[in-house]
Design an enzyme around this catalytic site. Structure first.
Site, mmCIF file in Angstrom:
data_model
loop_
_atom_site.group_PDB
_atom_site.id
_atom_site.type_symbol
_atom_site.label_atom_id
_atom_site.label_comp_id
_atom_site.label_asym_id
_atom_site.label_seq_id
_atom_site.Cartn_x
_atom_site.Cartn_y
_atom_site.Cartn_z
ATOM 1 N N LYS A 126 0.801 -1.262 0.052
ATOM 2 C CA LYS A 126 -0.162 0.217 0.108
ATOM 3 C C LYS A 126 0.869 1.347 -0.064
ATOM 4 O O LYS A 126 2.025 1.290 0.602
ATOM 5 C CB LYS A 126 -0.883 -0.045 0.936
ATOM 6 C CG LYS A 126 -1.673 1.242 1.553
ATOM 7 C CD LYS A 126 -2.587 0.791 2.948
ATOM 8 C CE LYS A 126 -3.472 1.899 2.917
ATOM 9 N NZ LYS A 126 -2.711 3.213 3.482
ATOM 10 N N LYS A 134 7.487 1.015 1.625
ATOM 11 C CA LYS A 134 8.184 0.180 0.584
ATOM 12 C C LYS A 134 9.575 0.605 0.375
ATOM 13 O O LYS A 134 10.436 0.092 0.146
ATOM 14 C CB LYS A 134 7.310 0.113 -0.690
ATOM 15 C CG LYS A 134 5.935 -0.579 -0.459
ATOM 16 C CD LYS A 134 5.191 -0.617 -1.942
ATOM 17 C CE LYS A 134 4.823 0.721 -2.483
ATOM 18 N NZ LYS A 134 4.003 1.599 -1.451
ATOM 19 N N LYS A 173 5.437 8.408 -8.032
ATOM 20 C CA LYS A 173 5.875 9.355 -6.905
ATOM 21 C C LYS A 173 7.384 9.521 -7.087
ATOM 22 O O LYS A 173 7.789 10.275 -6.481
ATOM 23 C CB LYS A 173 5.663 8.534 -5.440
ATOM 24 C CG LYS A 173 4.782 9.438 -4.579
ATOM 25 C CD LYS A 173 4.203 8.575 -3.640
ATOM 26 C CE LYS A 173 5.414 8.124 -2.363
ATOM 27 N NZ LYS A 173 4.976 7.498 -1.310
ATOM 28 N N ASP A 199 -1.003 -0.697 -4.767
ATOM 29 C CA ASP A 199 -2.697 -0.951 -5.428
ATOM 30 C C ASP A 199 -2.443 -1.364 -6.807
ATOM 31 O O ASP A 199 -2.335 -0.471 -7.903
ATOM 32 C CB ASP A 199 -3.373 0.296 -5.129
ATOM 33 C CG ASP A 199 -3.339 0.621 -3.688
ATOM 34 O OD1 ASP A 199 -3.845 0.002 -2.783
ATOM 35 O OD2 ASP A 199 -2.826 1.745 -3.175
HETATM 36 N N1 ADP Z 1 10.416 1.334 9.903
HETATM 37 C C1 ADP Z 1 10.089 2.907 9.942
HETATM 38 N N2 ADP Z 1 10.067 3.412 10.966
HETATM 39 C C2 ADP Z 1 9.823 4.882 11.040
HETATM 40 N N3 ADP Z 1 9.285 5.512 9.891
HETATM 41 C C3 ADP Z 1 9.305 4.693 8.859
HETATM 42 C C4 ADP Z 1 9.578 3.329 8.609
HETATM 43 N N4 ADP Z 1 9.202 2.834 7.489
HETATM 44 C C5 ADP Z 1 8.839 3.921 6.873
HETATM 45 N N5 ADP Z 1 8.748 5.050 7.586
HETATM 46 C C6 ADP Z 1 8.353 6.510 7.148
HETATM 47 O O1 ADP Z 1 7.284 6.294 6.555
HETATM 48 C C7 ADP Z 1 7.057 7.127 5.476
HETATM 49 C C8 ADP Z 1 6.705 6.467 4.116
HETATM 50 O O2 ADP Z 1 7.524 5.526 3.774
HETATM 51 P P1 ADP Z 1 7.826 5.235 2.165
HETATM 52 O O3 ADP Z 1 9.111 4.456 2.097
HETATM 53 O O4 ADP Z 1 7.961 6.454 1.251
HETATM 54 O O5 ADP Z 1 6.524 4.678 1.872
HETATM 55 P P2 ADP Z 1 5.984 3.929 0.474
HETATM 56 O O6 ADP Z 1 7.112 3.887 -0.369
HETATM 57 O O7 ADP Z 1 5.557 2.620 0.787
HETATM 58 O O8 ADP Z 1 5.050 4.958 -0.226
HETATM 59 C C9 ADP Z 1 8.569 7.753 5.205
HETATM 60 O O9 ADP Z 1 8.462 9.398 5.622
HETATM 61 C C10 ADP Z 1 9.267 6.913 6.184
HETATM 62 O O10 ADP Z 1 10.285 7.877 6.967
HETATM 63 MG MG MG Z 2 7.574 4.537 -2.269
#
Ligand code: ADP
Ligand code: MG
Lengths: 270, 346
Positions: free
Chosen positions: A9, A14, A40, A125
């Site tokens: 999600k 990720k 993104k 998704d």
């Molecule tokens: N294990 C974790 N602990 C703290 N913050 C996290 C962790 N994993 C992700 N985040 C935070 O969550 C936010 C979204 O993560 P992101 O990797 O960009 O998600 P996605 O790629 O799934 O959209 C980021 O700002 C990241 O810093």
């Molecule tokens: Mg991402």
């Protein structure tokens, strides 16, 4: 060459997980490539020390294909990791799924897909066929689901199982489920819940990644945790994830849950 | 949802939606049609139009453009390509521009209505032709006739400037002859044709649409067209060109009633003309035939009346002759000649 894809999600973690996984794998001496497959386009940003690299589709938009070379699309980041961002159209117009397909075809033609491990970081998704492209023949052989114990992220993970299951019926597809990665949202009994979910879909929990402040600290310093705080416990977690993924040989065709089953499961853990 | 399996549905009205729309818009001589899709959609249709028009007496080459969508436009959206094409079309000074969308434009969600909406020097009219939305040739044809109605000026109530002919089958070889048949019947009552909507009608002609006293539809299987024009233009309507003597006489009677004219003389003349035709083909009396293609249920009655009038028997096992709902006396004569060739070999 091992090709893996992380699906989950939006906002679940990720890209954070992918970048740290790539960094940890590369620290063991492996040749790594990471491809962000999300409009993104921030998948590889921490590996690139905060730089927004031009996306493949930015280049496709502005140039003739014959004018695009490997060095335009592949950028070298932390520890020599080759970083690519697919990118996408402006929000609200065009077809992002077709963009993913075009990106893969271009990388293929450029001969850019090589290394010990290629990691695809894909929007979760699975909205259309284009976003299932990384699961097709010749690309990722293993999919990892990134989820927390939150129902909506389990729901998205379950949907991806449906896509894997569908593709597995094709004779020439070799993509299977490698396991579930729990990126914690600090939900009570989350590890248990996600482990149960993993079992129910015929897979297993690969690693539980705690929610840790260090992730955000590293982020504002424009680095992965592996690079910024190699000695932190969180880095140990990412290294053990890397080890688990690299040596994983338990690949399965998932059996997605029914929606009400999934809701019941989540209810048990509230 | 479209759950049709295509093979069993390939009949004349289930062709390409774009072809249906072009069968209208290409017959506006001062307009330009833009097909918003890959260039193949345009090429295919233009070559089809071209070869069809070559069979007509005065082939005119309609102005049709493509937005030539490629992979780039599919990914990033084709709206700016459409905008550009409209700009190019405007430079050629048309009096109207018709934007016809295609399957692929519909799939990626290009908003052609929004691109066409801004005020420009001439009307820019969107016609949605994403064929996968359950539509075929007929749908495109009807959508175009409805879309072009924005070119019609305000209605003059109680107008009696004649009859609008709506939805001629422009791609048919007989289109002109069929029209002549209807025109002849109208002339027998001194009623002129007002606008041919749309066959070689300039945009300025369409403004006069509302002056008519009646809309005569070439055909209207689903009732879609007559409903639309009834809602938007309060004119009396008649659906369908006449096939066979009875339909021709009925048409004259209805025209007489609508235009409040004495039609007895016209009825007598028409009857006599049909009798003369029957005399000409008296050699066919007693012949047994089967019809191919089988007339549609709606046409079945007309086909039976038609053959009966000429003393020809319908029999499933008899040799097949062509059937194509012949219009008026002229259409009947052409068809009977074909039947005679089949029957007697001359
Ligand atoms: N294990 C974790 N602990 C703290 N913050 C996290 C962790 N994993 C992700 N985040 C935070 O969550 C936010 C979204 O993560 P992101 O990797 O960009 O998600 P996605 O790629 O799934 O959209 C980021 O700002 C990241 O810093
Ligand atoms: Mg991402």
């Amino acid at each position: 060459m091992k090709q893996i894809a992380l699906y989950g999600k939006g906002g679940i973690g990720k890209s954070t997980t992918s970048a740290n996984l790539s960094a940890a794998l590369s620290d063991t001496g492996l040749d790594i490539m990471q491809i962000g497959c999300d409009p993104k386009h921030d998948s590889t940003r921490m590996l690139m020390h905060g730089t927004w690299i031009p996306t493949v589709l930015d280049l496709v938009r502005t140039r003739q294909e014959s004018e695009i070379s490997v060095s335009d699309v592949v950028h070298t980041g932390y520890n020599g990791i080759r970083c690519v961002e697919a990118g996408g159209p402006e929000p609200g117009i065009g077809c992002a799924g077709r963009g993913i397909i075009a990106t893969f075809q271009l990388l293929e033609r450029l001969g850019a897909l090589y290394g010990d491990v290629i990691l695809y970081d894909v929007l979760g998704d699975v909205v259309c066929g284009g976003f299932a492209m990384p699961m097709r023949e010749g690309y990722a052989q293993e999919v990892y689901l990134v989820t927390s114990g939150d129902l909506m992220s389990l729901y998205a993970a379950n949907n991806i199982c449906k896509a894997i299951q569908r593709l597995s019926r094709r004779t020439r597809t070799t993509c299977l489920l490698g396991g579930v990665i729990c990126n914690s949202a600090n939900i009570t009994d989350e590890k248990d819940l996600v482990a149960t979910f993993a079992r129910r879909i015929g897979s297993r929990l690969i690693t539980f990644i705690p929610r840790d402040r260090i992730v955000r600290v590293a982020e504002v310093n424009r680095q992965t945790v592996i690079e910024y705080a190699p000695d932190s416990p969180q880095s140990d977690i990412y290294r053990s994830l890397a080890e688990a993924v690299y040596t994983n040989d338990m690949l399965t065709i998932p059996t997605p849950m029914e929606t009400d089953e999934l809701e019941d499961l989540a209810l048990e853990y509230v | 949802m479209n759950s049709k399996i295509s093979l069993s549905n390939t009949c004349r009205y289930e062709g390409c939606t774009v072809t249906g729309a072009l069968a209208v818009t290409a017959f506006v001589p001062d307009g330009i049609s833009i097909v918003h899709g890959p260039s193949g959609c345009t090429q295919h249709n233009v070559s089809l139009l071209h070869s069809t028009l070559m069979q007509h007496e005065k082939p005119s080459i309609p102005r049709i453009m493509t937005t030539a969508l490629g992979e780039r436009e599919i990914i990033f959206g084709g709206e700016s390509a459409l905008e550009k094409a409209i700009g190019i079309a405007l430079e050629r000074s048309p009096h109207a521009i018709f934007v016809i969308s295609t399957c692929v434009a519909g799939t990626i969600g290009d908003d052609i209505n929004a691109v066409c909406a801004p005020e420009r020097d001439v009307p820019v009219i969107p016609i949605d032709c994403a064929g996968f939305l359950n539509g075929g040739f007929r749908q495109g044809f009807v959508s175009a006739l409805i879309g072009l109605s924005t070119l019609i000026g305000p209605c003059a109530p109680g107008g009696d400037a004649g009859v609008n002919i709506i939805g001629e089958r422009n791609l048919e070889v007989d289109a002109e002859q069929n029209f002549a048949e209807v025109e002849r019947i109208l002339a027998s009552l001194d009623i002129p044709v007002n606008v041919r909507y749309v066959r070689n009608a300039a945009t300025a002609d369409m403004k006069r649409f509302g002056n008519a006293g009646l809309n005569l539809f070439r055909e209207d299987p689903g009732g879609l067209l007559s409903r639309f024009f009834a809602q938007n233009f309060s004119l009396p309507a008649i659906c369908g060109y006449p096939t066979g003597p009875q339909a021709a006489l009925d048409l004259i009677s209805r025209l007489g009633a609508i235009y409040k004219t004495d039609c007895r003389e016209a009825l007598r003349e028409e009857e006599a003309a049909w009798e003369a035709l029957a005399d000409d083909f008296s050699d066919l009396r007693g012949l047994a035939v089967s019809l191919a293609p089988d007339p549609s249920p709606a046409d079945g009655r007309a086909a039976r009346d038609f053959t009966e009038y000429f003393g020809i028997a319908l029999s499933r096992n008899a040799p097949a002759v062509p059937w194509s709902d012949p219009v008026g006396i002229g259409g009947a004569r052409r068809l009977l000649r074909q039947w005679r060739r089949r029957a007697h070999g001359y």
